[in-house]
Design a protein around this motif. Structure first.
Motif, PDB file in Angstrom:
ATOM      1  N   ARG A  57       3.413  12.108   7.369  1.00 39.89           N
ATOM      2  CA  ARG A  57       3.582  10.778   7.942  1.00 39.89           C
ATOM      3  C   ARG A  57       3.931   9.722   6.899  1.00 39.89           C
ATOM      4  N   ILE A  58       3.554   9.959   5.645  1.00 45.12           N
ATOM      5  CA  ILE A  58       3.632   8.915   4.627  1.00 45.12           C
ATOM      6  C   ILE A  58       5.078   8.619   4.247  1.00 45.12           C
ATOM      7  N   SER A  59       5.386   7.352   4.140  1.00 46.90           N
ATOM      8  CA  SER A  59       6.726   6.885   3.800  1.00 46.90           C
ATOM      9  C   SER A  59       7.079   7.211   2.357  1.00 46.90           C
ATOM     10  N   GLY A 110       8.558   3.389   7.626  1.00 46.15           N
ATOM     11  CA  GLY A 110       8.789   2.035   8.106  1.00 46.15           C
ATOM     12  C   GLY A 110       7.820   1.008   7.568  1.00 46.15           C
ATOM     13  N   HIS A 111       6.872   1.442   6.730  1.00 46.73           N
ATOM     14  CA  HIS A 111       5.881   0.490   6.218  1.00 46.73           C
ATOM     15  C   HIS A 111       6.532  -0.623   5.404  1.00 46.73           C
ATOM     16  N   ALA A 171       7.995  -6.373   4.808  1.00 56.78           N
ATOM     17  CA  ALA A 171       9.048  -7.383   4.677  1.00 56.78           C
ATOM     18  C   ALA A 171       8.982  -8.393   5.822  1.00 56.78           C
ATOM     19  N   ARG A 172       8.687  -7.917   7.028  1.00 56.64           N
ATOM     20  CA  ARG A 172       8.580  -8.827   8.172  1.00 56.64           C
ATOM     21  C   ARG A 172       7.369  -9.752   8.018  1.00 56.64           C
ATOM     22  N   VAL A 173       6.267  -9.199   7.498  1.00 57.46           N
ATOM     23  CA  VAL A 173       5.083 -10.030   7.258  1.00 57.46           C
ATOM     24  C   VAL A 173       5.409 -11.125   6.253  1.00 57.46           C
ATOM     25  N   ALA A 200      -2.521  -3.437   1.187  1.00 58.88           N
ATOM     26  CA  ALA A 200      -1.739  -3.116   2.380  1.00 58.88           C
ATOM     27  C   ALA A 200      -0.255  -3.398   2.214  1.00 58.88           C
ATOM     28  N   TYR A 201       0.165  -3.922   1.068  1.00 56.38           N
ATOM     29  CA  TYR A 201       1.538  -4.395   0.945  1.00 56.38           C
ATOM     30  C   TYR A 201       2.413  -3.471   0.105  1.00 56.38           C
TER      31      TYR A 201
END
Length: 476
Positions: free
Chosen positions: A171-173, A421-422, A427-429, A445-446
């Motif tokens: 699952r990990i990006s 997608g993380h 980037a949206r945040v 978290a970033y």
């Protein structure tokens, strides 16, 4: 300028330190009874100091060691002893292969002994496969399995990533978690060749510093030292002060007692209202989402979707005289596919000279338990977790002695997950937050969960806050 930093983990403290250095007035509000977040020291067997959270930091990335030196811990920085690590796979302790990037090899032969003959042959055939575009992002496990076979993911990539994220490699990006591997996959037709290119580039840049560094007495000393440095620079650091509400320019802001605009108001759980020109939010994503739900709803929605994994560390102390033999090496990782309880064991007494020196009669080790999606084991009590750890240790190393002390440290929701997608979510945040004057965010978290990445995140938030304040002053 007065800045309130919400969160007293290493990210928030790094932000506070940078703000103080540039002359800001700083107040740090930490909900728990101590600063440091997941960096914590404790003791076992009455006097042996140990890390109960992260025990080392990547030294090749400078932010961690630089902050330690700035906080007065330069003389306490120590590298690991160099004792080798292993993988406990199919009931055997295999030496950790060399020449890989987060488990992805540059040469199939490096995996001989860990993988089956068929698995090694599968890896070796990768250059014959047609090129496969990695796109905007990809799950590390899925992409590597298609190129090199599932065995290399299950036996090496998965346990290595699990040690960092307590996550699922499938699952990990790749782009968010291992960007150097993403770039190698994006620009080359062969993944093996791309990894070799990364290794050659690293070899061409000689570096005398160790890859990792610890702190004598525990990495948990770092946030305490940074907090002391902030206090010495005039910062106020308040523990046991949870924040209930956050109001800025979009939800009414605040006015000082003299009638001047304050910009931001922060309401604590106790009902106290504090005013500031700017706020740095250095808390886990779920807490940040709750505080931003009215002020920055777009960022709050994204942050609320960030998932976390829980884990526990089981620290065990043995009398050396009770051991038939001391386990060798620095410890081992465990592939989840083998169905063991523990995901790793660190032989602290072998890995860190200061641990061995402080209690020569003791042998200290720790195991880690719990992965994303496999947190049910953490419902067991401390005694059961210790017993399960001892069972696996006995099977892996023959360790049969009874520990003289144990300490179980639980990190509930401790590690943010970086799925595909993380990076786009972050980037949206940041885009939503950038539209709000006097607000910045930082933390694990970033852009990374490691200590240097968290420090960089905090300093970035501080820099953004200072730059925006300077720009506002220039306009006035």
């Amino acid at each position: 300028m007065h800045v309130i930093v919400i969160g007293g983990g290493i990210s928030g403290l790094a932000a506070a330190q940078r703000l103080c250095a540039d002359g800001a007035s700083v107040t740090v509000l930490e909900a728990s009874a101590r600063v440091g977040g997941k960096l914590l020291t404790g003791d076992v067997a009455g006097s042996a100091a140990v890390d109960l959270g992260a025990e080392s930091m990547l030294a090749r990335r400078p932010e961690g060691v630089d902050l330690a030196r700035e906080a007065g811990l330069g003389e306490s920085l120590v590298p690991p002893t160099g004792a080798g690590a292993a993988i406990w796979s199919r009931g055997e302790l295999c030496p950790m292969p060399k020449g890989h990037v987060m488990g992805v090899p540059g040469d199939a032969e490096a995996l001989r002994g860990l993988l089956s003959a068929e698995g090694v042959a599968r890896v070796a055939r990768e250059p014959e496969l047609p090129p496969e575009p990695v796109g905007e992002d990809a799950a590390i496990g899925e992409y590597v399995a298609r190129r090199l076979g599932r065995e290399v993911v299950d036996r090496l990539v998965e346990p290595l990533l699990g040690g960092v994220y307590a996550g699922d490699a499938y699952r990990i990006s790749m782009r968010a978690a291992v960007p150097v591997l993403y770039e190698a996959a994006r620009h080359g037709s062969s993944l093996l060749a791309g990894v070799r290119a990364v290794q050659e580039q690293a070899a061409a840049q000689p570096c005398a510093s160790p890859v990792f560094m610890g702190v004598e007495g525990g990495v948990g000393r770092l946030p305490l030292a940074v907090a002391d440095a902030c206090r010495a620079a005039g910062a106020s650091i308040r523990t046991g002060t949870a924040v209930r509400e956050l109001h800025g320019p979009r939800t009414g802001g605040a006015v000082r007692a003299d009638g001047a605009p304050a910009g931001w108001s922060v309401v604590t759980d106790g009902g106290e209202v504090l005013h500031a020109d700017a706020v740095v939010l250095a808390v886990p994503a779920p807490r940040a989402a709750r505080l931003l739900v009215d002020e920055v709803p777009a960022a709050a929605r994204e942050l609320a979707a960030v998932e976390y994994a829980s884990m526990a560390l089981v620290t065990l102390a043995f009398r050396r005289g009770d051991l038939e033999r001391v386990p060798e090496g620095s410890g081992f990782l465990v592939p989840p596919v083998d169905g063991r309880t523990i995901k790793a064991a660190t032989f602290s007494g072998n890995k860190w000279s200061w641990v061995a020196a402080q209690g020569p009669e003791l042998f200290v080790l720790r195991t880690s338990v719990g992965r994303y999606g496999e947190e049910a084991v953490l419902e067991r009590d401390d005694a059961e977790l210790a017993a399960l750890s001892l069972r696996d240790l006995r099977t892996a190393t023959g360790l049969t002695a009874t520990p003289v002390d144990r300490l179980v440290t639980r990190w509930d929701g401790g590690l943010p997950q970086y799925p595909v997608g993380h990076g786009a979510r972050v980037a949206r945040v940041r885009e939503a937050v950038a539209d709000v004057p006097g607000l910045a965010v930082c933390g694990a978290a970033y852009e990374g969960v490691g200590i240097p990445a968290c420090i960089a995140s905090g300093k970035r938030a501080a820099g953004e806050t200072l730059a925006r304040a300077a720009a506002g002053s220039a306009r006035e």
